[in-house]
Scaffold this active site. Structure first.
Site, PDB file in Angstrom:
ATOM      1  N   HIS A 160      -0.819  -6.809   6.784  1.00 27.03           N
ATOM      2  CA  HIS A 160      -0.075  -7.916   7.371  1.00 27.03           C
ATOM      3  C   HIS A 160      -0.628  -9.243   6.881  1.00 27.03           C
ATOM      4  O   HIS A 160      -1.769  -9.587   7.149  1.00 27.03           O
ATOM      5  CB  HIS A 160      -0.044  -7.912   8.908  1.00 27.03           C
TER       6      HIS A 160
ATOM      7  N   GLU B  67       6.242   3.562   7.973  1.00 25.81           N
ATOM      8  CA  GLU B  67       5.750   2.901   9.182  1.00 25.81           C
ATOM      9  C   GLU B  67       6.858   2.803  10.215  1.00 25.81           C
ATOM     10  O   GLU B  67       8.021   2.618   9.855  1.00 25.81           O
ATOM     11  CB  GLU B  67       5.355   1.452   8.887  1.00 25.81           C
TER      12      GLU B  67
ATOM     13  N   HIS C  54       9.253   0.425   6.096  1.00 25.86           N
ATOM     14  CA  HIS C  54       9.204   0.291   7.556  1.00 25.86           C
ATOM     15  C   HIS C  54      10.650   0.231   8.067  1.00 25.86           C
ATOM     16  O   HIS C  54      11.173  -0.852   8.315  1.00 25.86           O
ATOM     17  CB  HIS C  54       8.430  -0.987   7.909  1.00 25.86           C
TER      18      HIS C  54
HETATM   19  N1  PXP Z   1       1.594  -3.214   8.079  1.00 26.72           N
HETATM   20  C1  PXP Z   1       2.536  -3.177   9.044  1.00 26.72           C
HETATM   21  C2  PXP Z   1       2.330  -2.259  10.197  1.00 26.72           C
HETATM   22  C3  PXP Z   1       3.699  -3.963   8.955  1.00 26.72           C
HETATM   23  O1  PXP Z   1       4.622  -3.908   9.918  1.00 26.72           O
HETATM   24  C4  PXP Z   1       3.868  -4.795   7.822  1.00 26.72           C
HETATM   25  C5  PXP Z   1       5.128  -5.598   7.695  1.00 26.72           C
HETATM   26  O2  PXP Z   1       6.232  -4.753   7.625  1.00 26.72           O
HETATM   27  C6  PXP Z   1       2.854  -4.801   6.846  1.00 26.72           C
HETATM   28  C7  PXP Z   1       1.728  -4.005   7.001  1.00 26.72           C
HETATM   29  C8  PXP Z   1       2.960  -5.645   5.611  1.00 26.72           C
HETATM   30  O3  PXP Z   1       2.872  -6.989   5.973  1.00 26.72           O
HETATM   31  P1  PXP Z   1       3.264  -8.117   4.920  1.00 26.72           P
HETATM   32  O4  PXP Z   1       4.720  -7.979   4.647  1.00 26.72           O
HETATM   33  O5  PXP Z   1       2.913  -9.390   5.631  1.00 26.72           O
HETATM   34  O6  PXP Z   1       2.433  -7.896   3.693  1.00 26.72           O
END
Ligand code: PXP
Length: 244
Positions: A192, A71, A44
């Site tokens: 997330h 992302e 990301h």
């Molecule tokens: N999905 C998105 C859109 C995110 O922004 C993130 C964090 O960068 C994640 C998934 C992954 O989340 P986590 O780091 O809490 O596992």
């Protein structure tokens, strides 16, 4: 079929950047995640490059053998160009603002319908699968269909937060959202704050779950269990437990 595990390696880049050198080596970690069983790698990049740098994406693309998921917010021209130049298997569109600590809301697919439709067609024409980050709300899922996206990524922070309070209540909106997405023919990803504690219950209850992307908890767990074991533990959580 179990959902695929895509490891988000942003945290590895954060540690690397904190000392200015190349330790840990992001490329090696990504290849090791694949070797240890991850079925995808997620990054990301953000405009301030505080973790993943644009150059990392260029270096990762040719060497990964699993699904590469990038992302970010397509309103950033640099992000848009990066994705189109590197053509990952999937782009996940996230409406995060400049300097935001982490993603904290999904798209309003109704008010951003025209914009999303236009940008999604650009990615699809380039042969890139699209996914859009959405809250687990039926009207947002219905709105997602109108954008032409291939998949949605359900934003799971509320599930993770409420899991230890009342897991049945925490999962309820996600079951309903997934049912709607399945009816509409939208693929389902999620991410997330998914963790070793809450992942199995989520995967078991969300029908049609295709992929989860996990970073923070997985990298934190690997400090205790090691990266190879941790990836195996997460893969195990994505399978139905014998006792379930
Ligand atoms: N999905 C998105 C859109 C995110 O922004 C993130 C964090 O960068 C994640 C998934 C992954 O989340 P986590 O780091 O809490 O596992």
């Amino acid at each position: 079929m179990s959902a695929k595990l895509s490891v988000n390696i942003n945290k590895i880049a954060t540690i690397r950047n904190s000392r200015g050198g190349n330790t840990p080596n992001l490329i090696k970690v990504a290849l090791d995640c694949e070797r240890f069983g991850a079925q995808g790698i997620t990054v990301h990049p953000r405009p301030d490059e505080r973790h993943i740098r644009y150059k990392d994406v260029q270096e990762l693309k040719p060497i990964l053998s699993t699904e590469f998921n990038i992302e970010g917010n397509p309103k950033e021209q640099k992000f848009l160009d990066l994705v189109l130049e590197n053509k990952p298997a999937q782009v996940t569109l996230v409406p995060d603002g400049l300097g935001q600590l982490t993603s904290d809301h999904g798209w309003d697919t109704i008010s951003h319908k025209d914009y999303l439709k236009e940008i999604i067609s650009v990615f699809k024409k380039a042969g890139i699968r699209t996914s859009i980050f959405v809250d687990a709300e039926v009207k947002m899922i219905e709105g997602a269909l109108a954008t032409g996206t291939d998949r949605i990524e359900l934003y799971t922070e509320s599930y993770a937060k409420n899991f230890f309070v009342n897991k049945e209540k925490a999962i309820a909106p996600f079951i309903i959202a997934a049912k709607k997405a399945n009816e509409l023919g939208l693929g389902i990803n999620a991410g997330h704050d998914l963790s070793l504690q809450n992942l199995n219950y989520f995967a078991k209850n969300v029908e049609g779950l295709l992929e989860v992307s996990i970073g923070h908890a997985l990298i934190s767990d690997s400090l205790y269990f090691g990266l190879e074991n941790t990836i195996q533990l997460y893969l195990r959580e994505l399978k139905p437990h014998p006792s379930a």
